[in-house]
Design an enzyme around this catalytic site. Structure first.
Site, PDB file in Angstrom:
ATOM      1  N   ARG A  22       3.910  70.273  -3.784  1.00 31.92           N
ATOM      2  CA  ARG A  22       4.667  70.795  -2.633  1.00 31.92           C
ATOM      3  C   ARG A  22       6.161  70.715  -2.922  1.00 31.92           C
ATOM      4  NH1 ARG A  22       1.515  66.945   1.728  1.00 31.92           N
ATOM      5  NH2 ARG A  22      -0.570  67.795   1.405  1.00 31.92           N
ATOM      6  N   CYS A  72       1.780  55.920   7.291  1.00 31.52           N
ATOM      7  CA  CYS A  72       1.319  56.474   8.582  1.00 31.52           C
ATOM      8  C   CYS A  72       0.780  55.400   9.521  1.00 31.52           C
ATOM      9  CB  CYS A  72       0.184  57.462   8.358  1.00 31.52           C
ATOM     10  SG  CYS A  72       0.542  58.873   7.332  1.00 31.52           S
ATOM     11  N   ASP A  77       3.577  58.323  13.659  1.00 34.92           N
ATOM     12  CA  ASP A  77       3.685  59.666  14.237  1.00 34.92           C
ATOM     13  C   ASP A  77       4.458  59.650  15.548  1.00 34.92           C
ATOM     14  OD1 ASP A  77       1.991  60.196  12.178  1.00 34.92           O
ATOM     15  OD2 ASP A  77       0.237  60.663  13.413  1.00 34.92           O
TER      16      ASP A  77
HETATM   17  O1  DAV Z   1      -2.064  65.578   3.809  1.00 34.85           O
HETATM   18  O2  DAV Z   1       0.001  65.572   3.519  1.00 34.85           O
HETATM   19  C1  DAV Z   1      -0.517  63.288   5.393  1.00 34.85           C
HETATM   20  C2  DAV Z   1       0.078  62.609   6.579  1.00 34.85           C
HETATM   21  C3  DAV Z   1      -0.700  62.698   7.795  1.00 34.85           C
HETATM   22  N1  DAV Z   1      -0.240  61.803   8.813  1.00 34.85           N
HETATM   23  C4  DAV Z   1      -0.969  65.334   4.205  1.00 34.85           C
HETATM   24  C5  DAV Z   1      -0.759  64.719   5.548  1.00 34.85           C
END
Ligand code: DAV
Length: 404
Positions: free
Chosen positions: A304, A389, A152
């Site tokens: 999505r 992540c 991040d």
């Molecule tokens: O639920 O798409 C995932 C990534 C969070 N750092 C999601 C978020």
């Protein structure tokens, strides 16, 4: 392509233009070299080099579980978390996340590091800081959260490490956990940039934004309305996907257009920064929505859809829709959806670190000829991230190339 210590050539030889990649970049408009902050440092040996999500991985930063605290329940936290967890935040702000859960997460992340080392990857870790410390700026007061998700905060672009101007108030001082590493990499020849630090004053947030129903959030996101305003640049590094000269950005709850434009101008003409949008009521971090896994293959979350997927299709990329995740509803995910199943880490174009219990996605990777290295990170997933992540690239083999 070898990168030579340009400054030395400039001083000592009039042939430097022909002797270096500058000759090629002049005529073909591509970047084959970068400059070092210290002209005596040979950037061939630069400890930082990563242009994409799939090059052979040599060094990586893995986040830490210890000391993780529940952030205060601010507007931006409310907008980016699921309503079923809002009472958890309201009741436990500033406290440690449940300790037995953290102990299991820490064991999982330790095993993840051992697997990486076994695969020949150098693993580096951030410094811990006291996340319970309450700080005040002229604009707000908050406690901290964690240093679990380096993806991040650190955006690696070639030989450059960019500290992202993140938008959560509880993450204001998170950069401090990475400063030892940043200083070390800089001393060894990396470029080090910190993007303009946001004030995070009230003007950065629409405090009336959070709407509980998913339908309302869909329509807001479709209208381009998010909890962060355009008051000042902000972005999380995880809202950018790197494919060499093309970098794909998502306007999300934590990344605004001002932030995307800052990065576009900062990187300059050698890069094309594309803004993508998705049918997603709650966008935050693109790496569980769209993830390039090798040149020519991108994973696209079937829940999505990407509105600009034709960029990939027109360039001949294969768009693969991963299977639905199999994480049980009973398992707490305080900060994310179950789509962490596609939040994988490529060790190279043919090997992926993937969640041990996500059986359907193993088959998908195997059908693509990619070997699955299975690691369990479920308790660590609860803190909001999968393998992608939990890490930030430091060094991958490869040079800056164009795939589009
Ligand atoms: O639920 O798409 C995932 C990534 C969070 N750092 C999601 C978020």
């Amino acid at each position: 392509m070898a990168i030579v210590p340009l400054a030395r050539f400039q001083r000592s030889s009039s042939l430097w233009f022909l002797s270096t990649g500058r000759f090629f970049s002049h005529f073909f408009g591509r970047r084959f070299q970068s400059t070092s902050p210290d002209p005596l440092v040979n950037v061939d040996d630069c400890p930082v080099n990563s242009h994409n999500e799939w090059g052979h991985l040599e060094e990586i930063i893995v986040g830490r579980v210890e000391g993780a605290r529940v952030p205060p329940f601010t507007s931006e936290v409310k907008a980016t978390t699921y309503d079923k967890w809002w009472p958890f935040y309201q009741n436990h702000a500033g406290e440690s996340f449940p300790s037995p859960h953290l102990a299991k997460a820490e064991a999982e992340v330790g095993e993840f590091c051992r697997v990486l080392e076994h695969e020949g990857v150098t693993v580096r870790r951030p410094d811990l800081q006291d996340q319970s410390f309450v700080y005040s700026t002229p604009d707000f007061t908050s406690s901290g959260m964690y240093c679990a998700m380096p993806r991040d905060i650190i955006l690696t672009v070639g030989n450059e490490l960019i500290e992202a101007p993140m938008a959560w108030r509880s993450r204001f001082f998170e950069y401090r956990c990475y400063r030892s590493l940043m200083k070390e990499y800089f001393q060894k020849g990396a470029k080090w940039t910190t993007a303009p630090k946001p004030f995070m004053s009230d003007e950065l947030y629409d405090h009336d934004y959070p709407i509980s129903s998913v339908e309302d959030r869909h329509s807001l996101a479709a209208e381009g309305k998010f909890v962060t305003t355009e008051f000042e640049p902000c972005f999380d590094a995880a809202d950018f996907m790197r494919c060499g000269r093309d970098i794909f950005a998502q306007r999300s709850q934590v990344t605004n257009k001002f932030g995307i434009e800052w990065l576009r101008r900062h990187l300059g003409d050698d890069y094309r920064v594309h803004e993508l949008s998705f049918r997603d009521p709650n966008p935050m971090h693109v790496d569980a929505t769209l993830l390039a896994i090798r040149p020519g293959i991108v994973l696209s979350n079937p829940d999505r859809p990407c509105h600009q997927i034709d960029i990939f299709e027109k360039a001949g990329w294969k768009v693969v829709h991963p299977p639905q995740p199999v994480m049980p509803d009973s398992h707490p995910l305080w900060m994310s959806s179950k789509w962490l199943s596609m939040n994988v880490l490529m060790l190279d174009e043919n090997r992926v670190i993937v969640s041990a219990k996500e059986y359907p996605i193993h088959k998908m990777f195997e059908s693509l000829g990619i070997e699955c290295i299975k690691v369990d990170l479920r308790f660590a997933n609860s803190l909001g991230g999968g393998f992608h992540c939990w890490t930030a690239d430091v060094k991958r083999k490869g040079t800056l190339e164009s795939y589009f």
